[in-house]
Design a protein around this motif. Structure first.
Motif, PDB file in Angstrom:
ATOM      1  N   PHE A  75       0.929  -1.288   0.048  1.00  0.00           N
ATOM      2  CA  PHE A  75       0.044  -0.003  -0.001  1.00  0.00           C
ATOM      3  C   PHE A  75       0.900   1.271  -0.003  1.00  0.00           C
ATOM      4  O   PHE A  75       1.855   1.239   0.482  1.00  0.00           O
ATOM      5  CB  PHE A  75      -0.921   0.171   1.152  1.00  0.00           C
ATOM      6  CG  PHE A  75      -0.347  -0.133   2.630  1.00  0.00           C
ATOM      7  CD1 PHE A  75      -0.201  -1.429   3.185  1.00  0.00           C
ATOM      8  CD2 PHE A  75      -0.243   1.004   3.272  1.00  0.00           C
ATOM      9  CE1 PHE A  75       0.533  -1.407   4.513  1.00  0.00           C
ATOM     10  CE2 PHE A  75       0.207   1.153   4.564  1.00  0.00           C
ATOM     11  CZ  PHE A  75       0.667  -0.285   5.139  1.00  0.00           C
ATOM     12  N   TRP A  85      -5.233  11.903   4.926  1.00  0.00           N
ATOM     13  CA  TRP A  85      -4.450  10.778   3.966  1.00  0.00           C
ATOM     14  C   TRP A  85      -5.296  10.115   3.039  1.00  0.00           C
ATOM     15  O   TRP A  85      -6.464   9.756   3.325  1.00  0.00           O
ATOM     16  CB  TRP A  85      -3.633   9.975   4.793  1.00  0.00           C
ATOM     17  CG  TRP A  85      -2.699  10.300   6.125  1.00  0.00           C
ATOM     18  CD1 TRP A  85      -1.322  10.894   5.697  1.00  0.00           C
ATOM     19  CD2 TRP A  85      -3.027  10.431   7.374  1.00  0.00           C
ATOM     20  NE1 TRP A  85      -1.030  11.202   6.943  1.00  0.00           N
ATOM     21  CE2 TRP A  85      -1.961  11.039   8.017  1.00  0.00           C
ATOM     22  CE3 TRP A  85      -4.165  10.236   7.970  1.00  0.00           C
ATOM     23  CZ2 TRP A  85      -1.849  11.155   9.314  1.00  0.00           C
ATOM     24  CZ3 TRP A  85      -4.257  10.532   9.393  1.00  0.00           C
ATOM     25  CH2 TRP A  85      -3.060  10.811  10.060  1.00  0.00           C
TER      26      TRP A  85
ATOM     27  N   ILE B  32      -7.876   5.234  12.980  1.00  0.00           N
ATOM     28  CA  ILE B  32      -6.581   6.402  13.472  1.00  0.00           C
ATOM     29  C   ILE B  32      -6.191   5.802  14.917  1.00  0.00           C
ATOM     30  O   ILE B  32      -7.218   5.637  15.654  1.00  0.00           O
ATOM     31  CB  ILE B  32      -7.200   7.556  13.446  1.00  0.00           C
ATOM     32  CG1 ILE B  32      -7.639   8.049  11.793  1.00  0.00           C
ATOM     33  CG2 ILE B  32      -6.208   8.511  14.007  1.00  0.00           C
ATOM     34  CD1 ILE B  32      -6.580   8.165  10.932  1.00  0.00           C
ATOM     35  N   VAL B  36      -2.789   7.775  24.008  1.00  0.00           N
ATOM     36  CA  VAL B  36      -3.346   8.544  25.104  1.00  0.00           C
ATOM     37  C   VAL B  36      -2.334   8.773  26.420  1.00  0.00           C
ATOM     38  O   VAL B  36      -2.252   9.794  26.896  1.00  0.00           O
ATOM     39  CB  VAL B  36      -4.907   7.932  25.754  1.00  0.00           C
ATOM     40  CG1 VAL B  36      -5.365   8.711  26.922  1.00  0.00           C
ATOM     41  CG2 VAL B  36      -5.716   7.836  24.714  1.00  0.00           C
ATOM     42  N   ARG B  58       1.362  11.287  17.563  1.00  0.00           N
ATOM     43  CA  ARG B  58       0.568  11.991  16.335  1.00  0.00           C
ATOM     44  C   ARG B  58      -0.324  10.827  15.812  1.00  0.00           C
ATOM     45  O   ARG B  58       0.247   9.569  15.624  1.00  0.00           O
ATOM     46  CB  ARG B  58       1.646  12.286  15.268  1.00  0.00           C
ATOM     47  CG  ARG B  58       2.739  13.384  15.635  1.00  0.00           C
ATOM     48  CD  ARG B  58       3.516  13.811  14.684  1.00  0.00           C
ATOM     49  NE  ARG B  58       3.022  14.824  13.945  1.00  0.00           N
ATOM     50  CZ  ARG B  58       3.755  15.439  12.960  1.00  0.00           C
ATOM     51  NH1 ARG B  58       4.830  14.857  12.548  1.00  0.00           N
ATOM     52  NH2 ARG B  58       3.455  16.721  12.365  1.00  0.00           N
ATOM     53  N   PRO B  59      -1.458  11.245  15.639  1.00  0.00           N
ATOM     54  CA  PRO B  59      -2.274  10.007  15.238  1.00  0.00           C
ATOM     55  C   PRO B  59      -1.900   9.453  13.987  1.00  0.00           C
ATOM     56  O   PRO B  59      -1.484  10.026  13.137  1.00  0.00           O
ATOM     57  CB  PRO B  59      -3.814  11.177  14.970  1.00  0.00           C
ATOM     58  CG  PRO B  59      -3.592  12.171  15.731  1.00  0.00           C
ATOM     59  CD  PRO B  59      -2.178  12.573  15.796  1.00  0.00           C
ATOM     60  N   CYS B  60      -2.109   8.095  13.936  1.00  0.00           N
ATOM     61  CA  CYS B  60      -1.630   7.349  12.901  1.00  0.00           C
ATOM     62  C   CYS B  60      -2.325   6.262  12.477  1.00  0.00           C
ATOM     63  O   CYS B  60      -2.989   5.618  13.350  1.00  0.00           O
ATOM     64  CB  CYS B  60      -0.188   6.708  13.235  1.00  0.00           C
ATOM     65  SG  CYS B  60       0.645   5.961  12.062  1.00  0.00           S
ATOM     66  N   PRO B  61      -2.597   5.814  11.146  1.00  0.00           N
ATOM     67  CA  PRO B  61      -3.760   4.884  10.630  1.00  0.00           C
ATOM     68  C   PRO B  61      -3.011   3.453  11.014  1.00  0.00           C
ATOM     69  O   PRO B  61      -1.816   3.442  11.021  1.00  0.00           O
ATOM     70  CB  PRO B  61      -3.873   4.816   9.348  1.00  0.00           C
ATOM     71  CG  PRO B  61      -3.320   6.350   8.853  1.00  0.00           C
ATOM     72  CD  PRO B  61      -2.346   6.844  10.106  1.00  0.00           C
ATOM     73  N   ALA B  63      -2.741   0.832   9.373  1.00  0.00           N
ATOM     74  CA  ALA B  63      -1.890   0.228   8.442  1.00  0.00           C
ATOM     75  C   ALA B  63      -0.255   0.619   8.531  1.00  0.00           C
ATOM     76  O   ALA B  63       0.553   0.152   8.337  1.00  0.00           O
ATOM     77  CB  ALA B  63      -2.333   0.721   7.139  1.00  0.00           C
ATOM     78  N   ASP B  64      -0.346   1.977   8.795  1.00  0.00           N
ATOM     79  CA  ASP B  64       1.085   2.727   9.185  1.00  0.00           C
ATOM     80  C   ASP B  64       1.741   2.122  10.197  1.00  0.00           C
ATOM     81  O   ASP B  64       3.074   2.025  10.194  1.00  0.00           O
ATOM     82  CB  ASP B  64       0.785   4.474   9.407  1.00  0.00           C
ATOM     83  CG  ASP B  64       1.127   5.088   8.005  1.00  0.00           C
ATOM     84  OD1 ASP B  64       0.880   4.561   6.779  1.00  0.00           O
ATOM     85  OD2 ASP B  64       1.583   6.387   7.997  1.00  0.00           O
ATOM     86  N   ASP B  92      -9.965   5.152  16.643  1.00  0.00           N
ATOM     87  CA  ASP B  92     -11.243   5.522  16.317  1.00  0.00           C
ATOM     88  C   ASP B  92     -11.942   4.518  15.415  1.00  0.00           C
ATOM     89  O   ASP B  92     -11.562   3.697  14.475  1.00  0.00           O
ATOM     90  CB  ASP B  92     -10.858   6.600  15.098  1.00  0.00           C
ATOM     91  CG  ASP B  92     -10.960   7.847  15.501  1.00  0.00           C
ATOM     92  OD1 ASP B  92     -10.982   8.224  16.912  1.00  0.00           O
ATOM     93  OD2 ASP B  92     -11.221   8.775  14.867  1.00  0.00           O
TER      94      ASP B  92
END
Lengths: 197, 116
Positions: A75, A85, B32, B36, B58-61, B63-64, B92
Motif C-alpha cells: 500500500f 491521508w 486512526i 493517550v 501523532r495520530p496514525c492509521p 496500516a502505517d 477511532d
C-alpha cells in the motif's frame, strides 16, 4: 497534572481521516507500479499472516488443520495535509485471498480496476465484486508502451459496464496519468455519495 | 505466498501470546490510533508496544503502524487491542464514507492530488 492533560486530549474530537482507495486487477497488470508512481513513500509492504484459516483446505476429516501462510499486501500513502491521508491498497491478485477484499473494501471510497486490453477477462472478477457491493469504481486501461489496442467503448462492451462507469486510458508509470485516474475516481465516487445523501 | 519457513511466524505469534485476533471491538486497516498515555514506568510492556505509543503521539492509521513496526497487520492489531484495553491508545471507529467525506474534504483531496 497529568490526568488533566490526558482528559483534555480525550475529549478533543479527532479530525484525522484516512481515505481508502483500492487498486484491483489481474496479476501483473501494474497495480504495484501504480501505487509506487504516486505514493509519497515507497509502497509499504506487509506480509499478512493467515493462521487458523483453512483456506481451500477440506476439513471433512474432523482434524483441525492449522495452516499458516502469508499474503503480501502493498500500500501507498498520499498526505493531503496533516490528518488527512489517501491510502492506496493493491488488492491481492490470487482468487484464494478474496476474503481479504471484504476487509479492504469496507469503508473504501472507491476502486480502480486496472485493465490490460490483452487480458481483459482478468478484470471480470474485480468488476463483479465492486458492482455487487455498490462500491464506486472506474476502469483504468493501462496502455503499455503507448499501445492503445482498444478504444474505451470496446472495453465498455467487453466488460459489460454501465454507461456511467468511467473508463480512462493511463500509463501507470506516469505520475500525471495516475493523478488523472485518481482525480477521476474521487470525483465519480464523491458525486455518487453526495447525490445519495 | 512465501516459503514454509516457520521461524519468523513463531516469533511473531510469540509477541501476541499466540493470539491471531485483537481483543474487543474490531477495527479497520485505516482506523486512526492515538496515544493517550505514554505508560511511563510500565515494565510489562514489550518493545513493540512502546514503539506504538511513541509513533502514535501523532495520530496514525493502523496500516502505517504495521509498516513502521514491520509487522503483519493482524499481529499489529493484537498489540493495538492490548494497548486499547489498557487505556493507553484510542482507536477511532471507522465511519461510513458518506459521513466522513463532505464537500470541503472532497475539495481538499482533489486539490491535494492536483498539487502532487
Amino acid at each position: 497534572m497529568g490526568y488533566a492533560a490526558s482528559e483534555s486530549g480525550a475529549t478533543e474530537v479527532a479530525s484525522a481521516l484516512a481515505i481508502k482507495i483500492l487498486i484491483a486487477g489481474g496479476f501483473g497488470v501494474g497495480k504495484t507500479t501504480m501505487v509506487g508512481t504516486i505514493s509519497e513513500i515507497r509502497p509499504l509492504h506487509t506480509e499478512e499472516l493467515l493462521s487458523d484459516l483453512g483456506i481451500g483446505v477440506d476439513d471433512t476429516t474432523g482434524v483441525e488443520r492449522k495452516t499458516t501462510t502469508t499474503v503480501a499486501l502493498d500500500f501507498g500513502r498520499i498526505t493531503i495535509r496533516e490528518g488527512l491521508w489517501l491510502y492506496l491498497f493493491g488488492t491481492p491478485g490470487q482468487d484464494r485471498f478474496w476474503f481479504m477484499w471484504d476487509e479492504l473494501a469496507l469503508g473504501a471510497l472507491g476502486a480502480v480496476v486496472l485493465a490490460d486490453t490483452r487480458r481483459l477477462r482478468e478484470c471480470f472478477p474485480a468488476v463483479d465484486y465492486f458492482e455487487q457491493r455498490g462500491i464506486p469504481f472506474l476502469v483504468a486501461v493501462n496502455c503499455f508502451d503507448g499501445a492503445r489496442r482498444h478504444d474505451p467503448s470496446t472495453v465498455r462492451r467487453a466488460l459489460g459496464l454501465g454507461a456511467l462507469t468511467p473508463i480512462v486510458l493511463c500509463d501507470v508509470r506516469d505520475r500525471e496519468s495516475v493523478k488523472d485516474v485518481l482525480t477521476n475516481l474521487v470525483t465519480y465516487a464523491v458525486k455518487g455519495t453526495f447525490s445519495s445523501t | 505466498m512465501s516459503g514454509p519457513d516457520p521461524g519468523p511466524l513463531i516469533r511473531l505469534f510469540g509477541l501476541t501470546g499466540g493470539r491471531a485476533r485483537p481483543q474487543g471491538e474490531a477495527f479497520d486497516l485505516v482506523a486512526i490510533v492515538t496515544t493517550v498515555s505514554m505508560a511511563a514506568g510500565r515494565a510489562d510492556l514489550m518493545r513493540e508496544h512502546l514503539a506504538v505509543l511513541t509513533l502514535c503521539r501523532r495520530p496514525c492509521p493502523v496500516a502505517d503502524v504495521a509498516a513502521h513496526l514491520r509487522l503483519p497487520l493482524n499481529i499489529t492489531r493484537v498489540l493495538l487491542g492490548d494497548l486499547r484495553r489498557e487505556g493507553l491508545v484510542t482507536i477511532d471507529r471507522p465511519r461510513p464514507v458518506t459521513q466522513t467525506i463532505d464537500e470541503r474534504i472532497y475539495r481538499e483531496v482533489l486539490n491535494g492530488l492536483r498539487r502532487l
